[in-house]
Motif scaffolding. Structure first.
Motif, PDB file in Angstrom:
ATOM      1  N   ILE A 273       4.606   7.119 -25.448  1.00 27.49           N
ATOM      2  CA  ILE A 273       5.818   6.512 -24.884  1.00 27.49           C
ATOM      3  C   ILE A 273       6.733   6.091 -26.021  1.00 27.49           C
ATOM      4  O   ILE A 273       6.334   6.038 -27.175  1.00 27.49           O
ATOM      5  CB  ILE A 273       5.484   5.298 -23.982  1.00 27.49           C
ATOM      6  N   GLY A 274       7.984   5.794 -25.676  1.00 23.67           N
ATOM      7  CA  GLY A 274       8.928   5.285 -26.660  1.00 23.67           C
ATOM      8  C   GLY A 274       9.997   6.256 -27.086  1.00 23.67           C
ATOM      9  O   GLY A 274      10.992   5.866 -27.697  1.00 23.67           O
ATOM     10  N   LEU A 275       9.831   7.559 -26.777  1.00 21.89           N
ATOM     11  CA  LEU A 275      10.823   8.563 -27.138  1.00 21.89           C
ATOM     12  C   LEU A 275      11.397   9.190 -25.870  1.00 21.89           C
ATOM     13  O   LEU A 275      10.768   9.166 -24.815  1.00 21.89           O
ATOM     14  CB  LEU A 275      10.191   9.665 -27.998  1.00 21.89           C
ATOM     15  N   ASN A 276      12.584   9.741 -25.986  1.00 21.09           N
ATOM     16  CA  ASN A 276      13.123  10.492 -24.853  1.00 21.09           C
ATOM     17  C   ASN A 276      12.566  11.916 -24.879  1.00 21.09           C
ATOM     18  O   ASN A 276      11.897  12.330 -25.839  1.00 21.09           O
ATOM     19  CB  ASN A 276      14.657  10.482 -24.857  1.00 21.09           C
ATOM     20  N   THR A 302      11.461   8.242 -38.818  1.00 23.51           N
ATOM     21  CA  THR A 302      12.313   7.511 -37.879  1.00 23.51           C
ATOM     22  C   THR A 302      11.573   7.114 -36.614  1.00 23.51           C
ATOM     23  O   THR A 302      11.736   6.005 -36.102  1.00 23.51           O
ATOM     24  CB  THR A 302      13.543   8.361 -37.502  1.00 23.51           C
ATOM     25  N   ILE A 303      10.737   8.005 -36.096  1.00 25.50           N
ATOM     26  CA  ILE A 303      10.083   7.738 -34.816  1.00 25.50           C
ATOM     27  C   ILE A 303       8.935   6.750 -34.946  1.00 25.50           C
ATOM     28  O   ILE A 303       8.437   6.232 -33.937  1.00 25.50           O
ATOM     29  CB  ILE A 303       9.556   9.032 -34.166  1.00 25.50           C
ATOM     30  N   GLY A 304       8.487   6.486 -36.163  1.00 25.98           N
ATOM     31  CA  GLY A 304       7.344   5.599 -36.357  1.00 25.98           C
ATOM     32  C   GLY A 304       7.509   4.247 -35.708  1.00 25.98           C
ATOM     33  O   GLY A 304       6.553   3.683 -35.167  1.00 25.98           O
ATOM     34  N   SER A 305       8.722   3.703 -35.732  1.00 25.05           N
ATOM     35  CA  SER A 305       8.957   2.364 -35.174  1.00 25.05           C
ATOM     36  C   SER A 305       9.095   2.404 -33.650  1.00 25.05           C
ATOM     37  O   SER A 305       9.015   1.350 -33.001  1.00 25.05           O
ATOM     38  CB  SER A 305      10.231   1.769 -35.780  1.00 25.05           C
ATOM     39  N   LYS A 306       9.284   3.567 -33.055  1.00 26.20           N
ATOM     40  CA  LYS A 306       9.508   3.666 -31.610  1.00 26.20           C
ATOM     41  C   LYS A 306       8.302   4.189 -30.838  1.00 26.20           C
ATOM     42  O   LYS A 306       8.120   3.885 -29.669  1.00 26.20           O
ATOM     43  CB  LYS A 306      10.703   4.591 -31.326  1.00 26.20           C
ATOM     44  N   LEU A 307       7.468   4.988 -31.495  1.00 25.55           N
ATOM     45  CA  LEU A 307       6.400   5.703 -30.810  1.00 25.55           C
ATOM     46  C   LEU A 307       5.186   4.814 -30.567  1.00 25.55           C
ATOM     47  O   LEU A 307       4.707   4.120 -31.458  1.00 25.55           O
ATOM     48  CB  LEU A 307       5.978   6.925 -31.631  1.00 25.55           C
ATOM     49  N   SER A 308       4.714   4.836 -29.322  1.00 19.97           N
ATOM     50  CA  SER A 308       3.523   4.084 -28.954  1.00 19.97           C
ATOM     51  C   SER A 308       2.771   4.863 -27.899  1.00 19.97           C
ATOM     52  O   SER A 308       3.085   6.038 -27.638  1.00 19.97           O
ATOM     53  CB  SER A 308       3.912   2.695 -28.433  1.00 19.97           C
ATOM     54  N   TYR A 309       1.759   4.234 -27.284  1.00 23.13           N
ATOM     55  CA  TYR A 309       0.974   4.957 -26.278  1.00 23.13           C
ATOM     56  C   TYR A 309       0.464   4.011 -25.219  1.00 23.13           C
ATOM     57  O   TYR A 309       0.491   2.775 -25.375  1.00 23.13           O
ATOM     58  CB  TYR A 309      -0.194   5.689 -26.932  1.00 23.13           C
ATOM     59  N   GLN A 310      -0.049   4.618 -24.128  1.00 18.88           N
ATOM     60  CA  GLN A 310      -0.533   3.839 -22.999  1.00 18.88           C
ATOM     61  C   GLN A 310      -1.579   4.663 -22.258  1.00 18.88           C
ATOM     62  O   GLN A 310      -1.503   5.903 -22.244  1.00 18.88           O
ATOM     63  CB  GLN A 310       0.638   3.511 -22.057  1.00 18.88           C
ATOM     64  N   GLY A 311      -2.572   3.997 -21.669  1.00 21.41           N
ATOM     65  CA  GLY A 311      -3.539   4.710 -20.847  1.00 21.41           C
ATOM     66  C   GLY A 311      -2.840   5.326 -19.649  1.00 21.41           C
ATOM     67  O   GLY A 311      -1.930   4.730 -19.066  1.00 21.41           O
TER      68      GLY A 311
END
Length: 615
Positions: A273-276, A302-311
């Motif tokens: 999650i976190g990116l379009n 650049t994406i390092g600060s926005k990218l995350s994850y979720q179950g």
């Protein structure tokens, strides 16, 4: 055995005592008698070989079931020792009835270009293969054949109930010339069943070399139901066939084929999650690259600060995605759904050092190894496992799988209307041939099938933009095979057409080997009574206004013809009278006046162009 010759003493003495006799010998075994393989006596060899009666003979002529039903099943063997007879048998043949088929229909053809034209030949496949040898030697990228299985129940009109040694001889003759046609990086695939698979494997080892063996593919060809279950108490139902594959060179590479998985892998249970969507697609493209430029590296930072994850289950609950819609969501979002994989201790230590040195706090980050390999990783965040599951594997990259050598996913039933042909029980599915062609060839490569049947191989090759050669002896080539290819040219939408977006087009050249003794042979075989047989015999001796007299074997004894012996006996004798080396007219005879008068000017020009490149 009264009246039968076991040895021809004069020839045996001559063979053993005089070396110059063997200068023209087909076998060339000088001064010694015994079983041999590849020019070496078995007692001198450490090889394991397949040996069988008639191994050094040539199996030619017709292959129809009618031949067998008429009591004629053993006269195909051309048992000769003199090399010049073999040379005449395998010499180039005259083509007749040559024509071109394209989007404009059927037209006369006088020219042939082996670099662009597809070719269909009607005639004995062994002799046709030798006829095209000089033109195509070393040029064929892929050979696929589906020969008679020697079971007695093949739905093709072949006589597939040869005795065992005759079938092996029949295959050996054809595989040896097929080997010469293969390119240096070519592949040959032979489909068969349990009846001959083991013997065929040993025969192929001897012809192509054990080191050239590639795979023995198992193909699921039927379901465990219906008639197959009738004998289930006595034997396991037969559901599969084999495709034995060999390469011209041990270094030959094949194309990697992947097939879609039909079920979602539950291991892929987390979502990025976190990116379009655009950014996720850009990330996917970068992960596929072997080399990255400065723009790619800047994007990863650049994406390092926005990218995350979720179950995934948590994501569904948070976004109110109903259960019935979850499966579609997974497939549609496979570019950002992932699972994790464990890493080695050494790799983990390097990652820890990287995190500490660069003060990495992001949940997801990219890591490039000293060898320039890119990984997408989950942050350790206190994970103390020696082999933590931190490598991210995107589902989109794993929605396909390599079928390996067990193909159970291809539909092989309900193909009655595929290609519009009448071969309801013997026809191979276009999807099967598509996979073989995809593995073993590239666009514009030549694909050869000399047991053409209903023309499935040629139809698929045309749709996949391959060039092709097809050879078929049976008369249904005109009522089934050629009409099927005409439909393909017109844009027929069965089989794989939709998968490859087939819109029609293409062309092929059709030609027939010009029958000589073959015509008389067929007339003898299909004679229904003694009067018809006598009529054929008279034509064999005297000829007609349109046909020359038959070539009579020098071994024939005309005094044995005794019409009082009845129909069946004289039928066998007439078959044996015919010289099997003269089944078709040789190209070397084309300028003989009596032959020239039998063929059209267009066919004459076509032959000259085909064999000599023009006038």
């Amino acid at each position: 055995m009264a009246g039968q010759k076991l040895f021809q003493i004069e020839q045996l003495e001559e063979a053993v005592l005089y070396n110059d006799y063997w200068d023209t010998s087909y076998t060339k075994y000088e001064n010694r008698i015994g079983l041999a393989s590849n020019g070496k006596f078995l007692e001198d060899s450490q090889d394991v070989v397949l040996d069988f009666p008639f191994k050094d003979c040539v199996l030619t002529a017709s292959m129809t079931k009618e031949d067998n039903e008429d009591g004629y099943d053993d006269a195909f063997l051309n048992e000769v020792i003199e090399k010049d007879e073999i040379d005449r048998l395998f010499d180039k043949k005259i083509f007749v009835n040559s024509k071109r088929f394209d989007e404009n229909g059927e037209s006369t053809v006088t020219e042939f270009n082996e670099d662009t034209d597809n070719l269909i030949i009607k005639g004995n496949n062994l002799l046709a293969l030798h006829a095209i040898r000089d033109k195509y030697a070393g040029k064929v990228k892929l050979i696929y054949i589906d020969p008679p299985y020697n079971t007695g129940s093949d739905s093709f009109a072949y006589n597939d109930k040869f005795n065992h040694s005759a079938w092996l001889t029949f295959m050996k003759n054809r595989l040896e010339i097929a080997r010469d046609l293969l390119s240096e990086n070519g592949i040959i695939c032979i489909q068969c069943d349990d009846n001959q698979n083991a013997y065929l494997k040993v025969l192929l080892d001897s012809i192509f070399g054990r080191d050239k063996f590639m795979s023995n593919i198992v193909v699921k060809m039927s379901e465990a139901s219906g008639v197959k279950m009738t004998h289930a108490k006595r034997r396991l139902p037969k559901l599969k066939e084999y495709i034995l594959t060999y390469k011209s060179s041990v270094d030959t590479s094949i194309n990697i084929v992947k097939i879609p998985k039909n079920k979602w892998d539950s291991e892929y249970n987390s979502i990025l999650i976190g990116l379009n969507d655009y950014e996720f697609r850009q990330l996917s493209e970068i992960l596929d690259k072997d080399e990255r430029d400065s723009t790619d590296e800047k994007f990863l930072r650049t994406i390092g600060s926005k990218l995350s994850y979720q179950g995934l289950s948590e994501y569904f609950k948070e976004h109110n995605i109903e259960r019935q819609k979850q499966e579609d969501f997974k497939w549609n979002n496979s570019f950002r759904i992932f699972r994790t994989a464990a890493t080695s201790e050494a790799f983990t230590e390097k990652v820890k050092q990287y995190i500490n040195q660069n003060n990495v706090n992001a949940d997801i980050f990219s890591y490039i190894t000293p060898k320039n390999k890119l990984y997408l990783l989950k942050n350790l965040h206190g994970n103390t496992s020696k082999k933590p599951r931190i490598q991210i594997l995107i589902a989109e990259k794993y929605l396909e799988t390599n079928p390996g050598d067990f193909w159970s996913d291809i539909k092989t039933t309900g193909l009655d209307n595929e290609g519009g042909t009448a071969f309801k029980n013997a026809k191979k599915p276009e999807q099967l041939i598509q996979r073989i062609i995809e593995i073993g060839s590239n666009e514009n490569d030549i694909v050869l099938d000399f047991f053409m049947g209903s023309a499935t191989t040629q139809a698929v090759a045309m749709k996949m933009n391959r060039r092709f050669i097809g050879i078929e002896q049976m008369d249904y080539i005109s009522t089934v095979s050629v009409p099927r290819l005409q439909k393909v040219i017109e844009g027929e939408q069965g089989g794989i057409s939709k998968d490859v977006n087939w819109q029609g087009g293409g062309s092929f050249v059709y030609a027939e080997l010009f029958p000589k003794n073959m015509g008389y042979l067929q007339d003898v075989i299909h004679a229904k009574n003694l009067d018809e047989l006598k009529s054929v015999y008279e034509r064999m001796l005297l000829g007609t206004d349109t046909d020359e007299p038959a070539d009579i074997s020098f071994r024939a004894d005309l005094s044995k013809i005794d019409w009082s012996q009845g129909f069946d006996e004289n039928k066998r004798l007439l078959v044996k009278l015919l010289d099997k080396n003269g089944l078709y007219y040789n190209y070397s005879e084309i300028d003989d006046k009596n032959v020239r008068d039998l063929i059209s000017d267009e066919d004459y020009t076509f032959n000259k162009n085909f064999y000599e490149g023009g006038d």
